[in-house]
Design an enzyme around this catalytic site. Structure first.
Site, short mmCIF file in Angstrom:
data_model
loop_
_atom_site.label_atom_id
_atom_site.label_comp_id
_atom_site.label_asym_id
_atom_site.label_seq_id
_atom_site.Cartn_x
_atom_site.Cartn_y
_atom_site.Cartn_z
N GLU A 1 45.44 32.42 76.25
CA GLU A 1 46.34 33.57 76.04
C GLU A 1 46.25 34.65 77.12
O GLU A 1 46.12 35.84 76.81
CB GLU A 1 46.10 34.16 74.65
CG GLU A 1 46.27 33.14 73.53
CD GLU A 1 45.92 33.67 72.15
OE1 GLU A 1 45.52 34.83 72.02
OE2 GLU A 1 46.05 32.89 71.18
N ASN B 1 45.62 27.47 77.57
CA ASN B 1 46.23 27.42 76.24
C ASN B 1 46.93 28.74 75.92
O ASN B 1 46.36 29.82 76.14
CB ASN B 1 45.11 27.17 75.21
CG ASN B 1 45.60 26.84 73.82
OD1 ASN B 1 46.46 25.96 73.65
ND2 ASN B 1 45.09 27.53 72.81
N HIS C 1 52.81 27.98 67.13
CA HIS C 1 52.84 28.61 65.80
C HIS C 1 54.31 28.92 65.51
O HIS C 1 54.87 29.86 66.06
CB HIS C 1 51.98 29.87 65.78
CG HIS C 1 50.52 29.57 65.92
ND1 HIS C 1 49.79 28.97 64.91
CD2 HIS C 1 49.66 29.76 66.94
CE1 HIS C 1 48.54 28.81 65.31
NE2 HIS C 1 48.43 29.28 66.54
N GLU D 1 48.14 24.02 68.38
CA GLU D 1 47.89 24.82 67.17
C GLU D 1 49.12 24.84 66.28
O GLU D 1 49.54 25.89 65.78
CB GLU D 1 47.51 26.26 67.56
CG GLU D 1 46.32 26.35 68.50
CD GLU D 1 45.86 27.78 68.79
OE1 GLU D 1 46.27 28.70 68.07
OE2 GLU D 1 45.07 27.95 69.75
N ASP E 1 51.72 24.92 63.44
CA ASP E 1 51.97 25.19 62.02
C ASP E 1 53.35 25.79 61.90
O ASP E 1 53.97 26.15 62.91
CB ASP E 1 50.88 26.03 61.34
CG ASP E 1 50.51 27.30 62.08
OD1 ASP E 1 51.31 27.77 62.91
OD2 ASP E 1 49.42 27.83 61.82
O1 9MR Z 1 42.72 30.63 62.97
C1 9MR Z 1 41.89 31.60 63.54
C2 9MR Z 1 41.53 32.63 62.51
O2 9MR Z 1 40.69 32.07 61.52
C3 9MR Z 1 40.84 33.82 63.13
O3 9MR Z 1 40.71 34.83 62.18
C4 9MR Z 1 41.66 34.30 64.30
C5 9MR Z 1 40.94 35.41 64.99
O4 9MR Z 1 41.65 35.89 66.03
O5 9MR Z 1 41.88 33.25 65.23
C6 9MR Z 1 42.65 32.25 64.67
O6 9MR Z 1 42.93 31.26 65.63
C7 9MR Z 1 43.73 31.66 66.73
C8 9MR Z 1 43.32 30.82 67.90
O7 9MR Z 1 41.94 30.92 68.12
C9 9MR Z 1 44.07 31.19 69.16
N1 9MR Z 1 45.49 31.17 68.92
C10 9MR Z 1 45.98 31.90 67.77
C11 9MR Z 1 45.22 31.41 66.52
C12 9MR Z 1 45.79 32.04 65.27
O8 9MR Z 1 45.63 33.44 65.33
#
Ligand code: 9MR
Length: 414
Positions: free
Chosen positions: A197, A246, A281, A320, A322
């Site tokens: 990111e 990513n 997402h 990722e 969903d």
């Molecule tokens: O799914 C993850 C969630 O449990 C955490 O609270 C969150 C913290 O920032 O991160 C989520 O995963 C993220 C991923 O690491 C990077 N891309 C976005 C995902 C969803 O927020």
């Protein structure tokens, strides 16, 4: 899912806190803002081996489907199917995991704050448990994520004598972290999200001027070279791992183009980057507001990202996936949050149709795609329903009771 997440859209970890790092929300005023997001190396995808740069739409006939019983069997000639899991996943979702998935991505357990909460003290336990489960069940592991603006420990940004850390010290800390982690998991993690990111929606690099929770101290304190250095350090530590950049919202034209240019520049400079991860997402429908990121959330626009990145000779993975029921830009209040009762058959069918459309496109690009990973397994455990969101969502292929949903049937129906 489990750890991390305490903030709603836009908030998170800017000052290195281990709190949630969600990408910017699509919020308007009032109500609860819609939330934004934050395999095998060519396994089962022989066409991609050594030819990631094929680019464009495949012309040859598609390979036969692999049976109806499970996702991974169905897609075995296309691409490996993965799922994000937390440390309890093998216990709580073991049956679905082993039957349907080729690979796992630890959802939070390999992030900086999870692995090195105190300088020099590594806590590998939860991540190791996931890795051990994967190896016992013949599954691959995607490593996520070495360098990110979020979920970092506070010590990382502090100088040894107080104040803000110097560029040299921060680079040394980044190297030490990547070195230890990539070596620890060498031979067990087949690919890494090395940098996560780093690009904003309009294409500029994430830096110190973003809203709270969105700032990158890596860029602020090191400069753009942090990206190339992260990839070099990872390659030195594990020369066999596939190294990915990513990011989310790759369907936004400006962001898509900026990531393309960043990758091109890295490749031209000889930086060891091997692939691009598209988080994906998604939402039940695109936004109708041209100013909203999800205005661009169309199959063709995500497809363009796959074509563009693979034209550089890079692998591409959906990392990722969903599909939320909530539409970005629309304001929801407690009485419009979805529940099992309002997740109607009609809505289930709409979700299924949208999953079908994206998977049809993924299948067309099976030569460029070396993995499709869902961000979770079943609707009873998804980041979209973490308490930070304050509302229930139903974004995956299996329901709260681990039964298949119409979305699953749609993905399997070909
Ligand atoms: O799914 C993850 C969630 O449990 C955490 O609270 C969150 C913290 O920032 O991160 C989520 O995963 C993220 C991923 O690491 C990077 N891309 C976005 C995902 C969803 O927020």
């Amino acid at each position: 899912m489990s750890s991390g997440g305490t903030s709603t859209g836009g908030a998170a970890g800017s000052s290195g806190s281990a709190a949630a790092g969600r990408p910017p929300s699509d919020a308007g005023a009032g109500g609860v803002p819609p939330i934004g997001p934050g395999g095998a190396p060519n396994g089962g995808n022989p066409a991609v081996a050594g030819a990631a740069g094929a680019g464009g739409t495949p012309t040859a006939e598609l390979p036969p489907a692999g049976g109806n019983g499970s996702l991974k069997d169905k897609f075995q000639n296309y691409f490996p199917i993965g799922a994000a899991v937390d440390a309890n996943g093998p216990t709580t979702h073991g049956e679905l995991l082993s039957r349907h998935f080729d690979s796992v991505t630890p959802e939070n357990e390999m992030k900086f704050a999870s692995l090195q909460p105190t300088e020099g003290q590594f806590t590998y336990g939860p991540a190791d448990r996931i890795v051990q489960y994967a190896s016992q069940n013949g599954m691959k592991v995607r490593g996520h994520a070495l360098v990110w603006h979020s979920q970092n420990p506070d010590w990382l940004w502090q100088g040894p004598g107080g104040g803000t850390v110097s560029k040299q010290t921060l680079l040394a800390r980044m190297k030490a972290h990547i070195d230890a982690v990539a070596k620890h998991f060498r031979g067990k993690v087949y690919c890494w999200d090395v940098v996560n990111e780093a690009v904003m929606n309009d294409g500029h690099l994430r830096g110190p001027d973003e809203p709270d929770g969105q700032k990158s101290r890596w860029l602020e304190l090191i400069g753009e070279e942090y990206i190339a250095e992260a990839f070099r350090y990872a390659h030195e530590a594990d020369p066999d791992a596939k190294l990915f950049y990513n990011d989310f919202y790759n369907y936004i034209p400006d962001k898509q183009q900026a990531i393309y240019e960043l990758m091109k520049k890295l490749l031209e400079a000889g930086v060891p980057v091997h692939g691009v991860g598209l988080q994906a997402h998604l939402n039940i429908e695109p936004s109708t507001d041209p100013m909203n990121q999800a205005y661009h959330q169309h199959v063709e626009k995500l497809e363009k990202a796959i074509q563009l990145y693979s034209s550089l000779g890079l692998e591409v993975q959906i990392t990722e996936l969903d599909l939320s029921l909530y539409i970005p830009g629309v304001m929801y209040t407690e009485d419009t949050f979805y529940t099992a009762a309002t997740f109607t058959a009609e809505l289930k069918a709409r979700q299924a149709a949208r999953y079908r459309a994206f998977f049809e496109m993924f299948r067309r690009h099976h030569r460029e795609l070396t993995g499709v990973t869902l961000w979770g397994i079943a609707d009873d455990n998804t980041w979209l329903s973490e308490f930070a969101s304050m509302r229930k969502d139903f974004p995956l292929l299996f329901d709260d009771r681990h039964m298949t949903k119409p979305a699953y049937d749609a993905v399997m129906d070909w």
